[in-house]
Design an enzyme around this catalytic site. Structure first.
Site, PDB file in Angstrom:
ATOM      1  N   LYS A 155     -43.179  -8.432  -8.554  1.00  8.52           N
ATOM      2  CA  LYS A 155     -42.500  -8.136  -7.296  1.00  8.52           C
ATOM      3  C   LYS A 155     -42.998  -8.983  -6.124  1.00  8.52           C
ATOM      4  O   LYS A 155     -42.228  -9.350  -5.240  1.00  8.52           O
ATOM      5  CB  LYS A 155     -42.609  -6.645  -6.980  1.00  8.52           C
ATOM      6  N   ASP A 179     -36.755  -0.229  -3.687  1.00  9.09           N
ATOM      7  CA  ASP A 179     -37.595   0.813  -4.276  1.00  9.09           C
ATOM      8  C   ASP A 179     -37.810   1.992  -3.327  1.00  9.09           C
ATOM      9  O   ASP A 179     -37.668   3.157  -3.719  1.00  9.09           O
ATOM     10  CB  ASP A 179     -38.957   0.241  -4.666  1.00  9.09           C
TER      11      ASP A 179
END
Length: 289
Positions: A83, A120
Site C-alpha cells: 500500500k 480502506d
C-alpha cells in the site's frame, strides 16, 4: 464444522476481446476474496470484464504495475504489503490517499498517469454503520502501516479520539507525526490499558490465515464491557482476536464488511457501474471464505 451458506446463483458473463480488466496485487494474495467480490458484481451486472489475483513480490511491484498498464488493465486493488509502494508510484493522489499516506486502489488513466485512492478508512466506517455499531469516545488501533493510517484518519473524521500501538515503536511515532492528534501507546502495555477505550481495531495481518502469526490472540481481560473489537482480517472469518472478544462477550466486527464497502469506488472506476452492497453479495463472498 460449521457449514457455509449456499452461494446464491450468479448469471455468467461472456468475456470478449474488449473486456475490462482489473485485479488485486499482494504478497501473499491467496487469502484475498476481492476476486470473488468483483467477479460477482461483473456477473450480476453482465459487464464484459474480469478481476484476477496478482501475487507480486515487493521487489517486483513497480515492474508489475507498469506491466498491467502495458497490457491494458484499468487498474488494481493493492493489499499487504504494497500500500505504501502504491502511494509512491501514483502520479495523482486524492484527498483520502494524502490523508492516509497509503493507496489501496490504483486507477490507470488513458494518458498513462496513475491515480491513487485510499478507500480502506471509509470502508471501515461504512461497515461499522451497516452493522449498527457507532462507538464514540476513544479508539485504539493495532499496527502503524497503510491500513492503520487510513482507518485512523477516517475515525478521526468520524469524531473519535484515536491512538495507535505497534511492535516497532518508531513506526507508531512516525504515524503520529503524520496525523495530528493521534496518540501512541507502547506495545508492551496496550492490553493493560484497554479499559480506557471504546473501540479496538486490528489493522495488521496478525491472525490472518497464512500470515506472520495466524494464532495472534492477545488478552482482553482488561477491556471495558462496552468495548467493540474489530479486525480487518477476514480470513479466517473468526480470527483469534475476535474469538477472544466473544469469550469476553464483547461486540465484534469482522473484516468482510470493510472489504465489501471499500471495493465500490474501484469497481465504479474500472468497470463503469456503481455496485450495490447487499445481503446476497455478503452471502456469496462469505461462502467463499
Amino acid at each position: 464444522m460449521t457449514a457455509h451458506p449456499k452461494m446464491p446463483p450468479v448469471p455468467r458473463q461472456i468475456l470478449t476481446g474488449k473486456a475490462r480488466l482489473a485485479g488485486v496485487l499482494g504478497w501473499p494474495v491467496s487469502h484475498s476474496r476481492s476476486p470473488a467480490l468483483h467477479n460477482y458484481w461483473l456477473s450480476r451486472y453482465q459487464i464484459d470484464g474480469a478481476y484476477v489475483p496478482l501475487p507480486v513480490e515487493p521487489a517486483h511491484f513497480v515492474q508489475a504495475v507498469r506491466g498491467l498498464q502495458a497490457v491494458g488493465f484499468r487498474g488494481a486493488n493493492v493489499t499487504l504489503p504494497h500500500k505504501e509502494a502504491a502511494y509512491a508510484i501514483a502520479d495523482d493522489l486524492d484527498h483520502s490517499a494524502l490523508r492516509a499516506g497509503a493507496v489501496n486502489t490504483l486507477v490507470f488513466q488513458p494518458d498513462g498517469r496513475i491515480r491513487g485512492v485510499s478507500t480502506d478508512g471509509d470502508g471501515f466506517v461504512a461497515s461499522m454503520e451497516a452493522e449498527g455499531l457507532a462507538p464514540k469516545g476513544r479508539a485504539l488501533l493495532l499496527g502503524a502501516g497503510g491500513a492503520a493510517r487510513s482507518v485512523a484518519a477516517a475515525l478521526q473524521d468520524y469524531g473519535m479520539e484515536v491512538a495507535v500501538t505497534n511492535r516497532t515503536a518508531e513506526r507508531a511515532e512516525k504515524l503520529a507525526e503524520a496525523l495530528p492528534g493521534l496518540g501512541v501507546v507502547p506495545w508492551s502495555v496496550w492490553e493493560e490499558q484497554l479499559g480506557a477505550y471504546t473501540l479496538l481495531v486490528n489493522t495488521t495481518s496478525l491472525g490472518m490465515e497464512g500470515g506472520p502469526d495466524p494464532m495472534f490472540r492477545p488478552s482482553l481481560r482488561h477491556a471495558a464491557r462496552h468495548l467493540v473489537v474489530a479486525d480487518i482480517v477476514y480470513v479466517p472469518r473468526l480470527t483469534p482476536l475476535l474469538a477472544e472478544a466473544e469469550q469476553h462477550r464483547l461486540k465484534t466486527l469482522g473484516g468482510l464488511g470493510m472489504l465489501l464497502h471499500q471495493a465500490r469506488l474501484g469497481f465504479r472506476e474500472w468497470f463503469g457501474h456503481d455496485p450495490e452492497v447487499d445481503a446476497d453479495l455478503e452471502a456469496y463472498v462469505r461462502a467463499s471464505v
